[in-house]
Scaffold this motif. Structure first.
Motif, PDB file in Angstrom:
ATOM      1  N   TRP A  19     -42.013  -8.970  69.225  1.00 44.44           N
ATOM      2  CA  TRP A  19     -42.525  -8.802  67.873  1.00 44.44           C
ATOM      3  C   TRP A  19     -41.537  -9.357  66.853  1.00 44.44           C
ATOM      4  O   TRP A  19     -41.909 -10.103  65.946  1.00 44.44           O
ATOM      5  N   TYR A  20     -40.258  -8.983  66.992  1.00 44.59           N
ATOM      6  CA  TYR A  20     -39.244  -9.478  66.055  1.00 44.59           C
ATOM      7  C   TYR A  20     -39.060 -10.984  66.176  1.00 44.59           C
ATOM      8  O   TYR A  20     -38.833 -11.664  65.170  1.00 44.59           O
ATOM      9  N   SER A  21     -39.175 -11.521  67.373  1.00 48.46           N
ATOM     10  CA  SER A  21     -39.073 -12.975  67.556  1.00 48.46           C
ATOM     11  C   SER A  21     -40.185 -13.699  66.813  1.00 48.46           C
ATOM     12  O   SER A  21     -39.981 -14.802  66.289  1.00 48.46           O
ATOM     13  N   ASP A  22     -41.370 -13.086  66.748  1.00 50.11           N
ATOM     14  CA  ASP A  22     -42.496 -13.673  66.024  1.00 50.11           C
ATOM     15  C   ASP A  22     -42.310 -13.606  64.507  1.00 50.11           C
ATOM     16  O   ASP A  22     -42.914 -14.385  63.777  1.00 50.11           O
ATOM     17  N   GLN A  23     -41.482 -12.673  64.041  1.00 54.23           N
ATOM     18  CA  GLN A  23     -41.303 -12.486  62.602  1.00 54.23           C
ATOM     19  C   GLN A  23     -40.384 -13.531  61.984  1.00 54.23           C
ATOM     20  O   GLN A  23     -40.635 -14.009  60.887  1.00 54.23           O
ATOM     21  N   ALA A  24     -39.299 -13.871  62.695  1.00 55.84           N
ATOM     22  CA  ALA A  24     -38.327 -14.837  62.157  1.00 55.84           C
ATOM     23  C   ALA A  24     -37.466 -15.361  63.309  1.00 55.84           C
ATOM     24  O   ALA A  24     -37.177 -14.614  64.255  1.00 55.84           O
ATOM     25  N   PRO A  25     -37.063 -16.610  63.238  1.00 51.08           N
ATOM     26  CA  PRO A  25     -36.202 -17.162  64.291  1.00 51.08           C
ATOM     27  C   PRO A  25     -34.908 -16.353  64.425  1.00 51.08           C
ATOM     28  O   PRO A  25     -34.263 -16.027  63.425  1.00 51.08           O
ATOM     29  N   GLY A  26     -34.596 -15.994  65.653  1.00 51.60           N
ATOM     30  CA  GLY A  26     -33.356 -15.280  65.940  1.00 51.60           C
ATOM     31  C   GLY A  26     -33.423 -13.779  65.748  1.00 51.60           C
ATOM     32  O   GLY A  26     -32.497 -13.064  66.147  1.00 51.60           O
ATOM     33  N   LEU A  27     -34.493 -13.261  65.161  1.00 47.28           N
ATOM     34  CA  LEU A  27     -34.563 -11.825  64.894  1.00 47.28           C
ATOM     35  C   LEU A  27     -34.730 -11.015  66.180  1.00 47.28           C
ATOM     36  O   LEU A  27     -34.174  -9.923  66.316  1.00 47.28           O
ATOM     37  N   GLY A  28     -35.468 -11.557  67.148  1.00 50.42           N
ATOM     38  CA  GLY A  28     -35.601 -10.880  68.442  1.00 50.42           C
ATOM     39  C   GLY A  28     -34.261 -10.776  69.144  1.00 50.42           C
ATOM     40  O   GLY A  28     -33.923  -9.740  69.728  1.00 50.42           O
ATOM     41  N   ASP A  29     -33.463 -11.839  69.074  1.00 50.47           N
ATOM     42  CA  ASP A  29     -32.117 -11.805  69.664  1.00 50.47           C
ATOM     43  C   ASP A  29     -31.231 -10.803  68.940  1.00 50.47           C
ATOM     44  O   ASP A  29     -30.450 -10.085  69.574  1.00 50.47           O
ATOM     45  N   ALA A  30     -31.350 -10.749  67.611  1.00 53.08           N
ATOM     46  CA  ALA A  30     -30.559  -9.785  66.842  1.00 53.08           C
ATOM     47  C   ALA A  30     -30.934  -8.350  67.231  1.00 53.08           C
ATOM     48  O   ALA A  30     -30.061  -7.481  67.336  1.00 53.08           O
ATOM     49  N   PHE A  31     -32.231  -8.117  67.459  1.00 54.71           N
ATOM     50  CA  PHE A  31     -32.673  -6.793  67.902  1.00 54.71           C
ATOM     51  C   PHE A  31     -32.068  -6.445  69.263  1.00 54.71           C
ATOM     52  O   PHE A  31     -31.571  -5.334  69.468  1.00 54.71           O
ATOM     53  N   LEU A  32     -32.086  -7.403  70.185  1.00 51.46           N
ATOM     54  CA  LEU A  32     -31.516  -7.156  71.513  1.00 51.46           C
ATOM     55  C   LEU A  32     -30.019  -6.867  71.413  1.00 51.46           C
ATOM     56  O   LEU A  32     -29.519  -5.932  72.046  1.00 51.46           O
ATOM     57  N   ILE A  33     -29.300  -7.638  70.628  1.00 52.36           N
ATOM     58  CA  ILE A  33     -27.855  -7.429  70.474  1.00 52.36           C
ATOM     59  C   ILE A  33     -27.571  -6.051  69.899  1.00 52.36           C
ATOM     60  O   ILE A  33     -26.696  -5.326  70.387  1.00 52.36           O
ATOM     61  N   GLU A  34     -28.320  -5.650  68.870  1.00 49.84           N
ATOM     62  CA  GLU A  34     -28.149  -4.325  68.271  1.00 49.84           C
ATOM     63  C   GLU A  34     -28.468  -3.231  69.290  1.00 49.84           C
ATOM     64  O   GLU A  34     -27.765  -2.217  69.372  1.00 49.84           O
ATOM     65  N   THR A  35     -29.505  -3.419  70.086  1.00 47.34           N
ATOM     66  CA  THR A  35     -29.865  -2.439  71.111  1.00 47.34           C
ATOM     67  C   THR A  35     -28.761  -2.322  72.154  1.00 47.34           C
ATOM     68  O   THR A  35     -28.378  -1.210  72.544  1.00 47.34           O
ATOM     69  N   LEU A  36     -28.229  -3.440  72.600  1.00 48.31           N
ATOM     70  CA  LEU A  36     -27.154  -3.422  73.603  1.00 48.31           C
ATOM     71  C   LEU A  36     -25.894  -2.758  73.068  1.00 48.31           C
ATOM     72  O   LEU A  36     -25.231  -1.995  73.780  1.00 48.31           O
ATOM     73  N   LYS A  37     -25.556  -3.020  71.802  1.00 46.51           N
ATOM     74  CA  LYS A  37     -24.397  -2.354  71.186  1.00 46.51           C
ATOM     75  C   LYS A  37     -24.595  -0.845  71.147  1.00 46.51           C
ATOM     76  O   LYS A  37     -23.685  -0.079  71.431  1.00 46.51           O
ATOM     77  N   THR A  38     -25.806  -0.418  70.774  1.00 46.75           N
ATOM     78  CA  THR A  38     -26.103   1.004  70.683  1.00 46.75           C
ATOM     79  C   THR A  38     -26.088   1.651  72.064  1.00 46.75           C
ATOM     80  O   THR A  38     -25.586   2.765  72.226  1.00 46.75           O
ATOM     81  N   LEU A  39     -26.614   0.950  73.059  1.00 43.42           N
ATOM     82  CA  LEU A  39     -26.559   1.464  74.438  1.00 43.42           C
ATOM     83  C   LEU A  39     -25.116   1.625  74.900  1.00 43.42           C
ATOM     84  O   LEU A  39     -24.774   2.611  75.560  1.00 43.42           O
ATOM     85  N   LYS A  40     -24.278   0.674  74.558  1.00 43.33           N
ATOM     86  CA  LYS A  40     -22.858   0.745  74.945  1.00 43.33           C
ATOM     87  C   LYS A  40     -22.189   1.963  74.303  1.00 43.33           C
ATOM     88  O   LYS A  40     -21.447   2.690  74.965  1.00 43.33           O
ATOM     89  N   LEU A  41     -22.489   2.206  73.017  1.00 49.31           N
ATOM     90  CA  LEU A  41     -21.934   3.386  72.347  1.00 49.31           C
ATOM     91  C   LEU A  41     -22.435   4.679  72.978  1.00 49.31           C
ATOM     92  O   LEU A  41     -21.660   5.616  73.195  1.00 49.31           O
ATOM     93  N   ALA A  42     -23.724   4.743  73.256  1.00 52.87           N
ATOM     94  CA  ALA A  42     -24.287   5.941  73.886  1.00 52.87           C
ATOM     95  C   ALA A  42     -23.677   6.165  75.260  1.00 52.87           C
ATOM     96  O   ALA A  42     -23.437   7.303  75.665  1.00 52.87           O
TER      97      ALA A  42
END
Length: 91
Positions: A19-42
Motif C-alpha cells: 500500500w505504501y509503495s503505491d502511495q509514493a516511491p520509496g515509501l514502502g521501503d521506508a515502512f519496512l525499515i521503520e518496522t525492522l527498527k521497531t522489531l529490533k527495539l522490541a
C-alpha cells in the motif's frame, strides 16, 4: 532472541508495504525499515512496551500509524500482528 512472525502478521506487513509503495516511491521501503527498527527495539527490550495483557505487548512505530503486537515464546519474540492503529480499533 529470535523474531518470528505469525503468517497473519507477515501478510499484514506485506499488505502495508504494498500500500505504501503505491502511495509514493520509496515509501514502502521506508515502512519496512521503520518496522525492522521497531522489531529490533522490541527484541532488545521486550518488557519495555505497553502491555495489552499479561502475555501480550504493543510497540508502536514512530513514523507510521502501526503497532507491532507481540508476545514472548521461550527465547523468541513472536509477532502476532502488524496492526494499523486506526483501521481496526481494539484489534
Amino acid at each position: 532472541m529470535n523474531i518470528r512472525l505469525l503468517e497473519p502478521a507477515q501478510q499484514e506487513l506485506d499488505e502495508a508495504m504494498a500500500w505504501y509503495s503505491d502511495q509514493a516511491p520509496g515509501l514502502g521501503d521506508a515502512f519496512l525499515i521503520e518496522t525492522l527498527k521497531t522489531l529490533k527495539l522490541a527484541n532488545q527490550f521486550p518488557h519495555a512496551w505497553h502491555p495489552l495483557s499479561p502475555q501480550i505487548r504493543r510497540c508502536r512505530l514512530n513514523r507510521f500509524p502501526y503497532s507491532i503486537i507481540y508476545s514472548l515464546d521461550g527465547d523468541d519474540l513472536l509477532v502476532i500482528a502488524i496492526a494499523h492503529q486506526h483501521r481496526k480499533p481494539g484489534y
